[in-house]
Motif scaffolding. Sequence first.
Motif, mmCIF file in Angstrom:
data_model
loop_
_atom_site.group_PDB
_atom_site.id
_atom_site.type_symbol
_atom_site.label_atom_id
_atom_site.label_comp_id
_atom_site.label_asym_id
_atom_site.label_seq_id
_atom_site.Cartn_x
_atom_site.Cartn_y
_atom_site.Cartn_z
ATOM 1 N N ILE A 237 43.897 42.353 55.141
ATOM 2 C CA ILE A 237 43.579 41.296 54.181
ATOM 3 C C ILE A 237 44.873 40.907 53.466
ATOM 4 O O ILE A 237 45.573 41.772 52.927
ATOM 5 N N ARG B 187 50.251 36.426 40.433
ATOM 6 C CA ARG B 187 49.152 37.372 40.196
ATOM 7 C C ARG B 187 48.699 38.149 41.432
ATOM 8 O O ARG B 187 47.705 38.881 41.367
ATOM 9 N N SER C 20 47.811 42.153 41.351
ATOM 10 C CA SER C 20 46.554 42.530 40.700
ATOM 11 C C SER C 20 45.368 42.197 41.585
ATOM 12 O O SER C 20 44.428 42.988 41.706
ATOM 13 N N VAL C 21 45.401 41.014 42.176
ATOM 14 C CA VAL C 21 44.303 40.612 43.056
ATOM 15 C C VAL C 21 44.212 41.591 44.231
ATOM 16 O O VAL C 21 43.124 42.039 44.598
ATOM 17 N N THR D 276 45.064 44.626 44.193
ATOM 18 C CA THR D 276 44.516 45.877 43.653
ATOM 19 C C THR D 276 42.990 45.848 43.684
ATOM 20 O O THR D 276 42.348 46.804 44.135
ATOM 21 N N GLY D 277 42.413 44.744 43.208
ATOM 22 C CA GLY D 277 40.957 44.618 43.215
ATOM 23 C C GLY D 277 40.389 44.650 44.614
ATOM 24 O O GLY D 277 39.359 45.281 44.873
ATOM 25 N N VAL D 278 41.070 43.979 45.534
ATOM 26 C CA VAL D 278 40.619 43.945 46.933
ATOM 27 C C VAL D 278 40.637 45.359 47.516
ATOM 28 O O VAL D 278 39.658 45.837 48.094
ATOM 29 N N ARG E 250 40.716 48.310 46.029
ATOM 30 C CA ARG E 250 39.795 49.281 45.429
ATOM 31 C C ARG E 250 38.380 49.114 45.980
ATOM 32 O O ARG E 250 37.620 50.069 46.045
ATOM 33 N N MET E 251 38.029 47.875 46.357
ATOM 34 C CA MET E 251 36.696 47.641 46.911
ATOM 35 C C MET E 251 36.670 47.868 48.428
ATOM 36 O O MET E 251 35.632 48.166 48.997
ATOM 37 N N LYS E 252 37.816 47.697 49.077
ATOM 38 C CA LYS E 252 37.902 47.877 50.538
ATOM 39 C C LYS E 252 39.027 48.856 50.851
ATOM 40 O O LYS E 252 40.083 48.484 51.376
ATOM 41 N N GLU F 66 53.386 42.424 37.166
ATOM 42 C CA GLU F 66 52.308 42.737 38.117
ATOM 43 C C GLU F 66 52.796 43.697 39.195
ATOM 44 O O GLU F 66 52.146 44.687 39.511
ATOM 45 N N HIS G 87 53.695 47.205 37.646
ATOM 46 C CA HIS G 87 52.532 48.020 37.308
ATOM 47 C C HIS G 87 51.787 48.489 38.561
ATOM 48 O O HIS G 87 51.306 49.620 38.618
ATOM 49 N N ARG H 214 51.310 52.337 39.493
ATOM 50 C CA ARG H 214 49.972 52.907 39.695
ATOM 51 C C ARG H 214 49.854 53.594 41.052
ATOM 52 O O ARG H 214 48.883 54.281 41.332
ATOM 53 N N GLU I 200 49.403 52.067 43.764
ATOM 54 C CA GLU I 200 48.316 51.368 44.450
ATOM 55 C C GLU I 200 48.600 51.362 45.952
ATOM 56 O O GLU I 200 49.736 51.141 46.382
#
Lengths: 295, 387
Positions: free
Chosen positions: A65, A91, A94-95, A97-99, A101-103, A124, A127, A131, A133
């Motif tokens: 992705i 950004r 961060s986006v 990161t969200g992707v 964490r869910m996948k 961004e 961080h 993290r 990530e």
Amino acid sequence: MSTHTPRGPVLDTTVAPAAARIVEALRPELLLTQEHHMCPGCGEPLALRGFLDTLSEMGVAQRSIAVAGIGCYTSFSGTMDVDLVQALHGRAPSVATGVKRMKPDAVVFTLQGDGDMVNEGLQEVLHTAARGEQVTCILLNNGVFGETGGHMTATSVIGQRTKNSLDGRDAEYHGYPILIGDLVSRLEGAAYVARGSVHNAGAVARTKKMFRRAFETQVERRGFSFVEVLTMCPTGWFVPTADGPGYMNDTLGEVHIMGELKVDGVVRTTDELRIENEHRQHEIEAALARGGLDT
Amino acid sequence: MTATLPGRAERTLMEGSEALVRASIAAGCKFFAGYPMTPFTEVLEHFARLLPEAGGTCINAESELEAVGMAWGALATGERAATGSTGQGLSLMQESFSELTLAELPMVVFNMARGQQDYFQATRGGGHGDYRHIVLAPQDVREGVELVQLAFFLADKWRNPVLVYGDYLLAHTQEALTIETLQFPELPPKSWAVDGTKSGSGLSGSVTPLGVSKHGQPSFGQEGKAQYIATKTPLMEREVRVETGFLDDAETVIVTFGSPAKFVKYAIKQLRADGHRIGYVRPITLWPFPYDTVRDAAAGARRVGSFELSAGQMVDDVRIGVSGQAPVTFIGGVSTDHSGFGMGRMLDVDVIRDRILALHTDRELPVIPGYEEFTYALAPHQQEAAR
């Protein structure tokens, strides 16, 4: 008497030409079309090919992705055959990161420019790296806002002329460039950090290996991975198209030193990278003198 | 603390922010990212504690910009996700709020506001371009539990952000509650979401606020995308929700929302007991605003008042609804507590009742004790401009 010296090999017209190569066959599997809207001499399509082919070769294409930032390369979002989330300017980490964490099983990477990552969204990437990530951030660094027509970014080098630094970037007036790869490499969560380029064939091959190591870092969940790629922007640099690679090497390449900045948690200094690069150059020259390179 | 009343399910005493979080989890929220800021902080704390237990993820974002970005990414994979802050923090997120609407991402946003001064921000938005968010304004924790679940449903139904407008009282009031999972009509699968499995198939997808799509697939173009979203917005207006009371014979109509509405309703009940013909309209959705209800309420009334803890924001919508049928007076005011985080001395049934009665009896609004000394006065050099 003509003084003209041909610059390339003269075609032998006494024999039939070799069969033409089909350009389509060279299209990366993950490109829907070879069309792009980049300027002549742009380095971004080379970088694109590098990471798309790497994803295919690793066999992770069908779980990858992309998260795109905003810049010239944003137009790749429609031509990459990769599920994609478009982020706002700056950004993407961060986006991503969200992707991720869910996948968590997906291979998630950002595609950003220096204006996007180092100007607008500097915090961004820092961080996200800190993290640890499990994503890969890809930076296409040409030291200029290409899309707006050639303006100074946070990575523009001292002396670089842009439309808003007409007499060249002046440290006293404009400040100093940010060496983002170096910054990221100092963060504990960053597992792999590299800076490649696409100004010649050797650099392209070397950068592709960096993509591989970065994606492997992510797949093996060893932490944040980062590949910065120096790319040519002759339009934004106001130099002739053919001068792009040389100009890049002499300007950006002298400040943003290429090499692997962090491997397996070990950070390497600019001086170490310079020495390594000189050593590599000697090896290449020696190999050329012997009659050619293996790879 | 738990307690059981005869014939009732077991209830748990919890503060509003915990109830909102438990309602979110009941609605299937799988991701939250936020940055601490009073009085929103406890919402983040409860998400951080409760969401992982429920199989979700809560990230302590390094800024509001990153919080909204993270939730953006989670939403793009098709999961339910939310973020939030106070109005101040939401100011930072406005660029994303605008573009999320274009990307058609169903984000739920919590605003635990420092008063009611974020009405414009919530209903007009501080972001660029033409966009609207559905805004739900619960009057108390109990209603908040329902509206939070509705928020997740409406966000998915319309593929549009939905904002839950709360405040210090909503976040911190403790109530004994049972969080019941509400049932909503079935929604179509999220075929627009991306999970990576279509990469390399020639049919990969993209989630984007831009009008572009993958090569070879139908594309809006920037021009078409703007049209498409603009034509969706008026259709969402059918989600209007409103509560009214005592309107049948009302000479005076008060419009009020959120936590203060509960105080206003109580004051009106007292005034009704004294024979004053006063009614109220309480918008539950701030956008879409119940213009028709306000219009009908004003039709038989002599005067309309807007009570809100701001310098007068919702009053603009009240005027649009009333459409000149009756004079509209703003009877609220800015009123924060000493910290600036909570509600001030105007949020008091006696104070509110006096203001409503003053309006109802055509008297001047009483001055709030202690506020006179902070009244702005024109300086000599400003007199000229005032002519």
